[in-house]
Motif scaffolding. Structure first.
Motif, PDB file in Angstrom:
ATOM      1  N   PRO A  89     -10.702  16.996 -38.635  1.00 40.50           N
ATOM      2  CA  PRO A  89      -9.930  15.907 -38.019  1.00 40.50           C
ATOM      3  C   PRO A  89     -10.432  14.535 -38.476  1.00 40.50           C
ATOM      4  O   PRO A  89     -11.632  14.335 -38.654  1.00 40.50           O
ATOM      5  N   MET A  90      -9.502  13.608 -38.715  1.00 41.70           N
ATOM      6  CA  MET A  90      -9.848  12.286 -39.258  1.00 41.70           C
ATOM      7  C   MET A  90      -9.219  11.186 -38.419  1.00 41.70           C
ATOM      8  O   MET A  90      -8.117  11.358 -37.905  1.00 41.70           O
TER       9      MET A  90
ATOM     10  N   ARG B 194      -2.279  10.220 -39.045  1.00 44.21           N
ATOM     11  CA  ARG B 194      -2.696  11.617 -39.205  1.00 44.21           C
ATOM     12  C   ARG B 194      -2.712  11.989 -40.694  1.00 44.21           C
ATOM     13  O   ARG B 194      -1.830  11.574 -41.456  1.00 44.21           O
ATOM     14  N   PRO B 195      -3.713  12.810 -41.104  1.00 42.89           N
ATOM     15  CA  PRO B 195      -3.817  13.199 -42.520  1.00 42.89           C
ATOM     16  C   PRO B 195      -2.948  14.409 -42.879  1.00 42.89           C
ATOM     17  O   PRO B 195      -2.895  15.388 -42.130  1.00 42.89           O
TER      18      PRO B 195
ATOM     19  N   LEU C 139       4.164  19.259 -46.254  1.00 48.13           N
ATOM     20  CA  LEU C 139       4.606  20.354 -45.390  1.00 48.13           C
ATOM     21  C   LEU C 139       3.738  20.286 -44.146  1.00 48.13           C
ATOM     22  O   LEU C 139       2.513  20.267 -44.262  1.00 48.13           O
ATOM     23  N   PHE C 140       4.354  20.204 -42.971  1.00 46.16           N
ATOM     24  CA  PHE C 140       3.516  20.108 -41.769  1.00 46.16           C
ATOM     25  C   PHE C 140       3.974  21.073 -40.693  1.00 46.16           C
ATOM     26  O   PHE C 140       5.152  21.392 -40.571  1.00 46.16           O
ATOM     27  N   GLN C 141       2.979  21.514 -39.927  1.00 44.62           N
ATOM     28  CA  GLN C 141       3.222  22.394 -38.784  1.00 44.62           C
ATOM     29  C   GLN C 141       3.205  21.533 -37.524  1.00 44.62           C
ATOM     30  O   GLN C 141       2.324  20.687 -37.363  1.00 44.62           O
TER      31      GLN C 141
ATOM     32  N   VAL D 215       2.082  20.746 -34.162  1.00 48.41           N
ATOM     33  CA  VAL D 215       0.997  21.221 -33.284  1.00 48.41           C
ATOM     34  C   VAL D 215       0.720  20.261 -32.134  1.00 48.41           C
ATOM     35  O   VAL D 215       0.034  20.618 -31.179  1.00 48.41           O
ATOM     36  N   GLY D 216       1.196  19.018 -32.211  1.00 48.29           N
ATOM     37  CA  GLY D 216       0.872  18.031 -31.179  1.00 48.29           C
ATOM     38  C   GLY D 216       1.804  16.837 -31.283  1.00 48.29           C
ATOM     39  O   GLY D 216       2.890  16.912 -31.866  1.00 48.29           O
ATOM     40  N   LYS D 217       1.330  15.702 -30.744  1.00 47.53           N
ATOM     41  CA  LYS D 217       2.198  14.533 -30.579  1.00 47.53           C
ATOM     42  C   LYS D 217       2.732  13.974 -31.905  1.00 47.53           C
ATOM     43  O   LYS D 217       3.930  13.747 -32.064  1.00 47.53           O
ATOM     44  N   ALA D 218       1.826  13.747 -32.861  1.00 49.69           N
ATOM     45  CA  ALA D 218       2.255  13.101 -34.107  1.00 49.69           C
ATOM     46  C   ALA D 218       3.196  14.008 -34.902  1.00 49.69           C
ATOM     47  O   ALA D 218       4.220  13.553 -35.431  1.00 49.69           O
ATOM     48  N   THR D 219       2.848  15.269 -34.983  1.00 44.61           N
ATOM     49  CA  THR D 219       3.694  16.177 -35.769  1.00 44.61           C
ATOM     50  C   THR D 219       5.042  16.415 -35.066  1.00 44.61           C
ATOM     51  O   THR D 219       6.068  16.561 -35.737  1.00 44.61           O
TER      52      THR D 219
ATOM     53  N   ALA E 295      -0.744  24.473 -48.461  1.00 46.87           N
ATOM     54  CA  ALA E 295      -0.003  23.319 -49.001  1.00 46.87           C
ATOM     55  C   ALA E 295      -0.815  22.591 -50.068  1.00 46.87           C
ATOM     56  O   ALA E 295      -0.299  22.216 -51.125  1.00 46.87           O
TER      57      ALA E 295
ATOM     58  N   SER F  21      -1.973  16.743 -46.571  1.00 45.20           N
ATOM     59  CA  SER F  21      -2.076  16.959 -48.015  1.00 45.20           C
ATOM     60  C   SER F  21      -0.710  16.759 -48.642  1.00 45.20           C
ATOM     61  O   SER F  21       0.299  17.067 -48.009  1.00 45.20           O
TER      62      SER F  21
HETATM   63  C1  LIG Z   1      -7.295  16.316 -45.367  1.00 46.39           C
HETATM   64  C2  LIG Z   1      -6.342  16.977 -44.381  1.00 46.39           C
HETATM   65  C3  LIG Z   1      -5.154  17.511 -44.841  1.00 46.39           C
HETATM   66  C4  LIG Z   1      -4.254  18.106 -43.939  1.00 46.39           C
HETATM   67  N1  LIG Z   1      -3.095  18.614 -44.441  1.00 46.39           N
HETATM   68  C5  LIG Z   1      -2.204  19.167 -43.595  1.00 46.39           C
HETATM   69  C6  LIG Z   1      -0.970  19.679 -44.110  1.00 46.39           C
HETATM   70  O1  LIG Z   1      -0.684  19.633 -45.321  1.00 46.39           O
HETATM   71  N2  LIG Z   1      -0.099  20.218 -43.205  1.00 46.39           N
HETATM   72  C7  LIG Z   1      -0.389  20.286 -41.858  1.00 46.39           C
HETATM   73  O2  LIG Z   1       0.425  20.792 -41.088  1.00 46.39           O
HETATM   74  N3  LIG Z   1      -1.552  19.820 -41.372  1.00 46.39           N
HETATM   75  C8  LIG Z   1      -2.454  19.254 -42.194  1.00 46.39           C
HETATM   76  N4  LIG Z   1      -3.631  18.759 -41.693  1.00 46.39           N
HETATM   77  C9  LIG Z   1      -3.855  18.818 -40.234  1.00 46.39           C
HETATM   78  C10 LIG Z   1      -3.059  17.690 -39.562  1.00 46.39           C
HETATM   79  O3  LIG Z   1      -3.658  16.450 -39.891  1.00 46.39           O
HETATM   80  C11 LIG Z   1      -3.057  17.885 -38.042  1.00 46.39           C
HETATM   81  O4  LIG Z   1      -2.335  19.055 -37.726  1.00 46.39           O
HETATM   82  C12 LIG Z   1      -2.415  16.693 -37.350  1.00 46.39           C
HETATM   83  O5  LIG Z   1      -3.284  15.586 -37.417  1.00 46.39           O
HETATM   84  C13 LIG Z   1      -2.112  17.018 -35.897  1.00 46.39           C
HETATM   85  O6  LIG Z   1      -1.639  15.853 -35.267  1.00 46.39           O
HETATM   86  P1  LIG Z   1      -0.871  15.971 -33.874  1.00 46.39           P
HETATM   87  O7  LIG Z   1      -0.883  14.622 -33.217  1.00 46.39           O
HETATM   88  O8  LIG Z   1       0.452  16.612 -34.046  1.00 46.39           O
HETATM   89  O9  LIG Z   1      -1.735  16.983 -33.045  1.00 46.39           O
HETATM   90  P2  LIG Z   1      -3.004  16.629 -32.141  1.00 46.39           P
HETATM   91  O10 LIG Z   1      -2.502  16.370 -30.758  1.00 46.39           O
HETATM   92  O11 LIG Z   1      -3.850  15.597 -32.799  1.00 46.39           O
HETATM   93  O12 LIG Z   1      -3.744  18.016 -32.200  1.00 46.39           O
HETATM   94  C14 LIG Z   1      -3.107  19.212 -31.741  1.00 46.39           C
HETATM   95  C15 LIG Z   1      -4.098  20.351 -31.853  1.00 46.39           C
HETATM   96  O13 LIG Z   1      -4.431  20.566 -33.236  1.00 46.39           O
HETATM   97  C16 LIG Z   1      -5.845  20.430 -33.417  1.00 46.39           C
HETATM   98  N5  LIG Z   1      -6.087  19.739 -34.698  1.00 46.39           N
HETATM   99  C17 LIG Z   1      -5.689  18.496 -35.046  1.00 46.39           C
HETATM  100  N6  LIG Z   1      -6.087  18.197 -36.303  1.00 46.39           N
HETATM  101  C18 LIG Z   1      -6.751  19.292 -36.745  1.00 46.39           C
HETATM  102  C19 LIG Z   1      -7.414  19.618 -37.964  1.00 46.39           C
HETATM  103  N7  LIG Z   1      -7.489  18.761 -38.981  1.00 46.39           N
HETATM  104  N8  LIG Z   1      -7.995  20.837 -38.051  1.00 46.39           N
HETATM  105  C20 LIG Z   1      -7.943  21.718 -37.044  1.00 46.39           C
HETATM  106  N9  LIG Z   1      -7.325  21.473 -35.867  1.00 46.39           N
HETATM  107  C21 LIG Z   1      -6.752  20.279 -35.717  1.00 46.39           C
HETATM  108  C22 LIG Z   1      -6.337  19.608 -32.243  1.00 46.39           C
HETATM  109  O14 LIG Z   1      -7.692  19.894 -31.942  1.00 46.39           O
HETATM  110  C23 LIG Z   1      -5.428  20.072 -31.137  1.00 46.39           C
HETATM  111  O15 LIG Z   1      -5.873  21.279 -30.575  1.00 46.39           O
HETATM  112  C24 LIG Z   1      -4.554  18.176 -42.554  1.00 46.39           C
HETATM  113  C25 LIG Z   1      -5.762  17.643 -42.095  1.00 46.39           C
HETATM  114  C26 LIG Z   1      -6.648  17.055 -42.996  1.00 46.39           C
HETATM  115  C27 LIG Z   1      -7.934  16.476 -42.502  1.00 46.39           C
END
Ligand SMILES: Cc1cc2nc3c(=O)[nH]c(=O)nc-3n(C[C@H](O)[C@H](O)[C@H](O)COP(=O)(O)OP(=O)(O)OC[C@H]3O[C@@H](n4cnc5c(N)ncnc54)[C@H](O)[C@@H]3O)c2cc1C
Ligand code: FES
Length: 269
Positions: free
Chosen positions: A226-227, A52-53, A73-75, A77-81, A121, A55
């Motif tokens: 998303p990446m 997961r990406p 700094l991360f919020q 929101v899902g499995k990885a975080t 962030a 910043s």
């Molecule tokens: C270049 C870049 C920099 C980032 N920097 C940060 C950061 O500094 N701090 C941070 O908290 N997060 C950041 N993010 C977002 C972070 O990558 C996602 O929150 C993370 O991948 C979620 O993974 P998960 O498995 O916990 O949730 P998932 O199960 O993958 O997703 C949970 C929910 O979040 C949504 N989601 C996931 N990724 C994104 C996204 N990129 N944009 C909008 N919605 C999304 C999904 O659609 C789903 O509804 C960044 C993303 C990118 C592309």
């Protein structure tokens, strides 16, 4: 760009559901420029399968040299975080990076940072990277859903920027969105040499870009699409461009773009 097996030396909840994580590895942030990101792989069982990406927020700190430590700094929101949040200092995480193209600062311009949610962030990294005497010229607007989610704003203020905040619940600062705050204060905020650096949810970015374009203010944006791979191979992060070039990869040609490079009618799903 390298794969680092990084030691977690800090994991602290700094606002509801958001954690500050310190990562230590030889040279992990040696080449990090502001606005770049790392792909973090969590867990050893490949679950979740994709990294997961995130910043980077700040370099250095702790007991380490400037090039050997980075903070994110991360919020949750899902499995990885959620998995990241369950880690403990002393454990290790795989970090690929720094990746992508970050913010481009022109010393002739005064940055106006506009951050929404976790997007702030990426802007903290820009502020840390600026020469100390430039930071006091920086204006920053930070918005969040709740007044208790403005940790980045307080950090920016501590680092010397002049910060205004907005919260949708009215818990702190302007009651409303960061765009509402920007419109209300534009007379005080805009100078002839202002350049906007914006990062946050896509709808917020779009509104900021439209507003900046109407005002003739140059603007850079970081698109947190998303990446999957983070290194330009899978094309999953494609962003439609306004030019005949078609598409760009947010992980490679971005995540920072000049606002006018992007076709803002694009919808990546
Ligand atoms: C270049 C870049 C920099 C980032 N920097 C940060 C950061 O500094 N701090 C941070 O908290 N997060 C950041 N993010 C977002 C972070 O990558 C996602 O929150 C993370 O991948 C979620 O993974 P998960 O498995 O916990 O949730 P998932 O199960 O993958 O997703 C949970 C929910 O979040 C949504 N989601 C996931 N990724 C994104 C996204 N990129 N944009 C909008 N919605 C999304 C999904 O659609 C789903 O509804 C960044 C993303 C990118 C592309
Ligand atoms: S995430 Fe794979 S090409 Fe960008």
């Amino acid at each position: 760009m390298r794969v680092h097996l990084a030691l977690v030396d800090l994991l602290q909840e700094v606002q509801p559901g958001a954690l500050l994580m310190g990562l230590v590895a030889d040279g992990i942030s040696l080449e990090a420029s502001p606005g770049q990101f790392y792909m973090l792989r969590v867990g050893e069982e490949n679950d979740p399968f994709l990294p997961r990406p995130f910043s980077w927020l700040r370099r250095g700190g702790g007991a380490c040299g400037g090039g050997d430590r980075v903070e994110i700094l991360f919020q949750v929101v899902g499995k990885a975080t959620a998995r990241l949040a369950r880690m403990r200092p002393g454990q290790k995480v795989q970090a690929l990076g720094p990746l992508g193209r970050g913010w481009q600062w022109d010393p002739g311009r005064v940055p106006l940072l506009v951050g929404g949610g976790m997007g702030a962030a990426s802007l903290v990294s820009l502020l840390q990277w600026l020469p100390a005497h430039e930071r006091s010229r920086v204006r920053a607007l930070v918005g969040a859903r709740l007044g208790r989610q403005l940790w980045c704003a307080h950090e920016m203020s501590r680092m010397g920027a002049r910060v205004l905040v907005a919260s949708e619940d009215g818990g702190e600062g302007f009651h409303g969105t960061v765009l509402g705050l920007l419109k209300e204060r534009e007379g005080h905020l805009l100078q002839t040499d202002t350049e906007i650096f914006a990062c946050g949810p896509r709808d917020m970015l779009r509104e900021i870009v439209m507003w900046a374009s109407r005002k003739g203010v140059p603007c850079q944006v970081s698109v947190e699409t998303p990446m999957a791979c983070g290194v330009g191979v899978c094309l999953g992060c494609a962003v439609r461009l306004s030019s005949a070039a078609g598409y760009a990869r947010a992980c490679k040609e971005g995540p920072v773009f000049r606002a006018e490079e992007i076709d803002w009618d694009w919808d990546n799903g």
